[in-house]
Design a protein around this motif. Structure first.
Motif, PDB file in Angstrom:
ATOM      1  N   UNK A   1     -20.852   7.332   3.852  1.00  0.00           N
ATOM      2  CA  UNK A   1     -20.801   6.264   4.155  1.00  0.00           C
ATOM      3  C   UNK A   1     -20.057   5.745   2.201  1.00  0.00           C
ATOM      4  N   UNK A   2     -18.683   4.675   3.273  1.00  0.00           N
ATOM      5  CA  UNK A   2     -17.298   4.553   1.933  1.00  0.00           C
ATOM      6  C   UNK A   2     -17.357   3.499   1.733  1.00  0.00           C
ATOM      7  N   UNK A   3     -16.696   2.727   1.016  1.00  0.00           N
ATOM      8  CA  UNK A   3     -16.764   0.810   0.294  1.00  0.00           C
ATOM      9  C   UNK A   3     -15.251   1.134   0.283  1.00  0.00           C
ATOM     10  N   UNK A   4     -14.402   0.310   1.422  1.00  0.00           N
ATOM     11  CA  UNK A   4     -12.541   0.094   1.008  1.00  0.00           C
ATOM     12  C   UNK A   4     -12.620  -1.720   0.182  1.00  0.00           C
ATOM     13  N   UNK A   5     -11.920  -1.154  -0.611  1.00  0.00           N
ATOM     14  CA  UNK A   5     -11.165  -2.491  -1.321  1.00  0.00           C
ATOM     15  C   UNK A   5      -9.632  -1.951  -1.626  1.00  0.00           C
ATOM     16  N   UNK A   6      -9.521  -3.208  -0.621  1.00  0.00           N
ATOM     17  CA  UNK A   6      -8.474  -3.547  -0.270  1.00  0.00           C
ATOM     18  C   UNK A   6      -8.021  -4.692  -1.266  1.00  0.00           C
ATOM     19  N   UNK A   7      -6.310  -4.436  -2.149  1.00  0.00           N
ATOM     20  CA  UNK A   7      -5.566  -5.452  -3.160  1.00  0.00           C
ATOM     21  C   UNK A   7      -4.791  -6.325  -2.528  1.00  0.00           C
ATOM     22  N   UNK A   8      -4.842  -7.402  -3.149  1.00  0.00           N
ATOM     23  CA  UNK A   8      -3.276  -8.563  -2.739  1.00  0.00           C
ATOM     24  C   UNK A   8      -2.976  -8.211  -3.385  1.00  0.00           C
ATOM     25  N   UNK A   9      -2.252  -8.898  -2.279  1.00  0.00           N
ATOM     26  CA  UNK A   9      -0.264  -9.361  -2.157  1.00  0.00           C
ATOM     27  C   UNK A   9       0.384 -10.020  -1.123  1.00  0.00           C
ATOM     28  N   UNK A  10       1.424 -10.695  -1.577  1.00  0.00           N
ATOM     29  CA  UNK A  10       1.767 -11.405  -0.826  1.00  0.00           C
ATOM     30  C   UNK A  10       2.666 -10.881   0.725  1.00  0.00           C
ATOM     31  N   UNK A  11       2.331  -9.914   0.636  1.00  0.00           N
ATOM     32  CA  UNK A  11       2.096  -9.379   2.407  1.00  0.00           C
ATOM     33  C   UNK A  11       1.691  -9.567   3.187  1.00  0.00           C
ATOM     34  N   UNK A  12       0.126  -9.293   2.448  1.00  0.00           N
ATOM     35  CA  UNK A  12      -1.240  -9.439   3.030  1.00  0.00           C
ATOM     36  C   UNK A  12      -1.364 -10.777   3.097  1.00  0.00           C
ATOM     37  N   UNK A  13      -1.079 -11.550   2.386  1.00  0.00           N
ATOM     38  CA  UNK A  13      -1.753 -12.579   2.393  1.00  0.00           C
ATOM     39  C   UNK A  13      -0.528 -13.649   3.495  1.00  0.00           C
ATOM     40  N   UNK A  14       0.368 -13.204   3.581  1.00  0.00           N
ATOM     41  CA  UNK A  14       1.466 -14.130   4.796  1.00  0.00           C
ATOM     42  C   UNK A  14       0.335 -13.656   6.156  1.00  0.00           C
ATOM     43  N   UNK A  15      -0.296 -12.462   6.569  1.00  0.00           N
ATOM     44  CA  UNK A  15      -0.271 -11.897   7.365  1.00  0.00           C
ATOM     45  C   UNK A  15      -1.926 -12.143   8.028  1.00  0.00           C
TER      46      UNK A  15
END
Length: 347
Positions: free
Chosen positions: A323-337
């Motif tokens: 099993x794998x836990x994925x942690x995604x960091x916040x960024x301006x491009x990700x927020x716009x998407x």
């Protein structure tokens, strides 16, 4: 009368006659000396058989000073067939007599059988030479070529023969042993020795594949013999459990699963070792002993794992998987998407 030549005297004619007789070619020799004695013995007993023998002896060809007739060929074929039949029958009788000796184990019996068989066939060969009346000194011309043929062409054959005898003498490999076998692809499996022949050892695996391994290879290469000094073999069953499991209960259930298999020995008893803290599980190894490796190892491992599966189910022990836990960091491009995706979803 004048001019007449006086007749040659007997004294002058004798030397001429003698010189003429010496100039005559010698009759060709018979190829098989034994045929002459047999022909005389048969002809003296019956005129009818003697006439048949004379007819067969008359059908002949001459090769230089050698004369070969149909009768000679029949005599040679009969003697060769008789000698081979005698050697085969004597080998069978000797083999049965050796097997009745209770003081010899299987390996010793096989060794004695091979030595007696070689001695019988060697004696039969020289007996055939004697019956045929062949002079061995006549073969001196071909002895050098025959020696080279043995040295180069039959070197491996004689090497494997001697290697097989040595293997039986030191008992390092014997019929019934279980050894590891590696095929041409490098895959290793185990098999049981069925027979040690003159040239090769026959090894049969669990899937009924039969490997013929030259005796010389077992002499010069490393061999993994599972039953050399004892047929008891320890096998390993790897198992992984969750980090949240009760380790004492896990060990108890593993021992119970191993003990439930009929082929697992009670003494020495099965044991459980903790190997490592893995990425997704705590890894254990079940060690258990069996005394019949020729009946297979994978089926014992399968029986233990099947029993352990139901024991884990009954006691709520989790068998983990990656099993794998994925942690995604916040960024301006990700927020716009994310905003665009939310807007499209709302529409």
């Amino acid at each position: 009368m004048q001019g007449e030549t006086p007749p040659a005297s007997s004294e002058t004619a004798a030397p001429v006659e003698q010189a003429w007789s010496l100039a005559e070619p010698a009759p060709p020799e018979t190829a098989v000396a034994a045929s002459e004695g047999i022909k005389e013995a048969v002809s003296g007993k019956s005129e009818t058989v003697g006439s048949i023998v004379d007819t067969l002896d008359g059908l002949a060809i001459s090769l230089g000073h050698m004369r070969v007739s149909v009768f000679d060929v029949l005599i040679v074929a009969s003697i060769v067939f008789g000698v081979i039949a005698f050697a085969w029958f004597a080998s069978r009788v000797a083999r049965r007599m050796v097997r009745r000796v209770q003081r010899l184990d299987d390996t010793q019996q096989l060794l004695v059988e091979k030595i007696i068989t070689i001695a019988i066939w060697a004696a039969a060969f020289f007996m055939g030479i004697d019956l045929l009346g062949i002079d061995l000194t006549a073969l001196a011309v071909f002895s050098g070529a025959f020696g080279l043929a043995i040295g180069f062409g039959l070197q491996k054959t004689f090497g494997n023969l001697i290697a097989g005898i040595i293997l039986l003498m030191d008992k390092s490999i014997k019929p019934g042993d279980v050894i590891a076998v590696t095929d041409m692809a490098g895959n290793e499996s185990f098999g049981q020795i069925r027979k040690i022949g003159v040239r090769a050892v026959s090894v049969t695996t669990r899937d009924q594949r039969e490997y013929l391994i030259p005796n010389e290879n077992l002499m010069i290469n490393q061999v993994e013999n599972w039953s050399y000094s004892s047929k008891n073999v320890r096998m390993q069953v790897p198992v992984g459990v969750s980090y949240e499991a009760d380790m004492n209960l896990v060990e108890k259930l593993m021992l119970e699963a191993a003990a439930s298999c009929d082929r697992v020995l009670k003494a020495p008893p099965p044991t459980v070792w903790m190997n490592e803290y893995g990425d997704n599980s705590v890894n254990f190894t079940i060690h258990c002993w069996i005394m019949d490796p020729e009946d297979g190892v994978g089926n014992v491992r399968s029986a233990v794992l099947k029993k352990l599966w139901w024991l884990f189910k009954e006691n709520g022990i989790e068998i983990p998987f990656p099993q794998r836990d994925l942690h995604i960091r916040s960024s301006d491009q990700l927020d716009k998407l994310l905003a665009i995706m939310a807007k499209e979803k709302g529409e």
